[in-house]
Design a protein around this motif. Structure first.
Motif, mmCIF file in Angstrom:
data_model
loop_
_atom_site.group_PDB
_atom_site.id
_atom_site.type_symbol
_atom_site.label_atom_id
_atom_site.label_comp_id
_atom_site.label_asym_id
_atom_site.label_seq_id
_atom_site.Cartn_x
_atom_site.Cartn_y
_atom_site.Cartn_z
ATOM 1 N N HIS A 1 -2.521 6.848 6.327
ATOM 2 C CA HIS A 1 -2.817 7.443 4.858
ATOM 3 C C HIS A 1 -2.758 9.120 5.001
ATOM 4 O O HIS A 1 -3.714 9.689 5.614
ATOM 5 N N GLU A 2 -1.679 9.658 4.708
ATOM 6 C CA GLU A 2 -1.585 11.083 4.883
ATOM 7 C C GLU A 2 -2.121 11.920 3.559
ATOM 8 O O GLU A 2 -1.967 11.565 2.394
ATOM 9 N N LEU B 1 -4.630 12.321 -1.370
ATOM 10 C CA LEU B 1 -3.702 11.464 -0.757
ATOM 11 C C LEU B 1 -2.501 11.628 -1.183
ATOM 12 O O LEU B 1 -2.087 11.886 -2.301
ATOM 13 N N GLN C 1 -6.271 1.527 9.923
ATOM 14 C CA GLN C 1 -6.124 2.277 8.698
ATOM 15 C C GLN C 1 -6.478 3.617 8.883
ATOM 16 O O GLN C 1 -7.703 4.026 8.905
ATOM 17 N N THR D 1 -1.303 1.266 9.146
ATOM 18 C CA THR D 1 -1.071 2.184 8.116
ATOM 19 C C THR D 1 -1.599 3.660 8.154
ATOM 20 O O THR D 1 -2.832 3.550 8.546
ATOM 21 N N MET E 1 -8.894 3.611 -1.453
ATOM 22 C CA MET E 1 -7.671 4.265 -1.578
ATOM 23 C C MET E 1 -6.876 4.314 -2.582
ATOM 24 O O MET E 1 -5.849 5.004 -2.930
ATOM 25 N N VAL F 1 -6.502 7.607 8.520
ATOM 26 C CA VAL F 1 -6.432 8.796 7.537
ATOM 27 C C VAL F 1 -5.881 10.173 8.530
ATOM 28 O O VAL F 1 -6.440 10.367 9.591
ATOM 29 N N ARG G 1 0.268 10.197 0.534
ATOM 30 C CA ARG G 1 1.317 8.841 0.732
ATOM 31 C C ARG G 1 0.645 8.063 1.680
ATOM 32 O O ARG G 1 0.084 8.764 2.655
ATOM 33 N N SER G 2 1.069 6.853 1.685
ATOM 34 C CA SER G 2 0.660 5.804 2.979
ATOM 35 C C SER G 2 1.687 5.142 3.616
ATOM 36 O O SER G 2 2.712 4.896 2.994
ATOM 37 N N ALA H 1 -3.420 -0.637 -3.675
ATOM 38 C CA ALA H 1 -3.646 0.355 -2.726
ATOM 39 C C ALA H 1 -5.077 -0.406 -1.933
ATOM 40 O O ALA H 1 -5.851 -1.326 -2.589
#
Length: 367
Positions: free
Chosen positions: A40-41, A25, A96, A38, A19, A98, A27-28, A15
């Motif tokens: 990041h959920e 977290l 990236q 990307t 991260m 979030v 998933r990404s 990762a």
């Protein structure tokens, strides 16, 4: 579609830095629809952010459904906040992202607490709630619903034309709570706009959104910010901008010179060196060392240039410097006072001196 880091609370050596292990977290996600980005959920633990008491902002509470922003504005003040995740303030901030996928559910729980006093909440002072990712995640409708159902007034500041998707919902909310809308448009030249804020909708598209919001019954504020020295501060450029804002039906304009806070300053100067190298020495003179604000002399000069133009175009307008630290800013949520009128709310709530337990926020700036 490719998924990365899907297991909650498990180290992932592949990762991104920062991260490898985040307990929230989920998933990404990467997808061809957002090439090079990307998402990041994460499962957030709090939604309401308390603005520090010493902040210059006129409001006390914010909600930020995203961290990082696909708008990729070179001057964005919030860039340095990405370093808290061990990500950089440059390309990582733009790519990236979030995403607080449960933010509306958490918010609904927080505003239902007996300690919540239904104080105004501001959306859009850190990263944009209507950035492109919102088209995928659709977090804002449930956020608006959570605030409205609880009788909490709110304001939205955005560069995103996705706001138009939610105008019927926002118009309905405005019959129950006070709702303020503001559109940020800094650059009206398409070539410069594509270079300096490549992920944003065009100025014309944002002006069309102002028209749509005005037609829906809102008195929209346009934030003509930041005004960029030597790039967007000429009489011709400012006159054109105000004429187009007036034609779109905006109720008022708030303007201000570029701020260059840490992180944003380095990234913007890198951009300037690539795109406008002849201006680098001028900007280093205007923003020497750790200075984040344009000098007072420049801001005074800018105000003297703007005020006659605002009168010419019959626009209400304010310099951000016209509003002392912590005083209400037109178009934004203002903190509650015993004598203020916040519009109809469902119930009175307990004393505002009682605060729910929420995460503290770093001091926000508009840009």
């Amino acid at each position: 579609m490719r998924w990365q880091g899907q297991q909650l609370g498990v180290d992932d050596p592949s990762a991104l830095p920062g991260m490898e292990r985040i307990d929230g977290l989920v998933r990404s996600v990467t997808t061809p629809e957002f090439a090079g980005m990307t998402f990041h959920e994460v499962q957030c633990k709090s939604a309401l952010n308390r603005v520090p008491g010493m902040s210059a902002m006129p409001f006390d509470w914010t909600v930020n459904p995203y961290r990082g922003c696909t708008h990729a504005c070179s001057y964005c003040f919030a860039r340095k906040t990405h370093e808290y995740l061990d990500l950089d303030y440059g390309a990582d901030f733009d790519s990236q992202i979030v995403v607080k996928v449960n933010v509306a559910d958490v918010l609904r729980t927080e505003v239902r607490r007996g300690s919540w006093a239904r104080e105004p909440v501001m959306l859009g002072t850190n990263t944009d709630p209507y950035q492109r990712a919102e088209g995928r995640y659709r977090l804002m409708p449930d956020i608006v619903g959570a605030l409205t159902d609880n009788g909490t007034p709110f304001s939205i500041l955005t560069k995103g034309t996705l706001l138009r998707r939610d105008l019927p919902l926002l118009a309905d909310a405005a019959t129950q709570v006070k709702v303020s809308l503001a559109m940020s448009i800094a650059v009206f030249d398409d070539t410069l706009q594509n270079a300096i804020e490549p992920g944003t909708p065009s100025a014309d598209a944002r002006l069309d959104t102002v028209r749509a919001a005005t037609a829906a019954g809102f008195r929209v504020t346009v934030f003509l910010m930041p005004i960029l020295p030597h790039l967007t501060d000429s009489l011709a450029v400012l006159d054109d901008a105000l004429a187009r804002i007036r034609a779109a039906g905006a109720a008022r304009v708030v303007y201000g010179a570029l701020h260059l806070r840490p992180g944003a300053k380095q990234w913007f100067l890198e951009w300037l060196g690539r795109e406008q190298p002849h201006l680098v020495s001028s900007y280093r003179g205007l923003y020497p060392g750790v200075s984040a604000q344009a000098p007072k002399a420049y801001r005074t000069w800018l105000g003297a240039r703007m005020r006659p133009l605002l009168r010419l175009h019959r626009l209400d307008g304010w310099d951000e410097d016209d509003h002392p630290r912590g005083r209400p800013q037109p178009g934004l949520a203002a903190r509650a006072t015993p004598t203020s009128s916040l519009g109809p709310v469902r119930g009175t709530g307990p004393s505002a001196s009682i605060r729910p337990r929420v995460a503290p926020a770093s001091e926000p700036r508009l840009f």
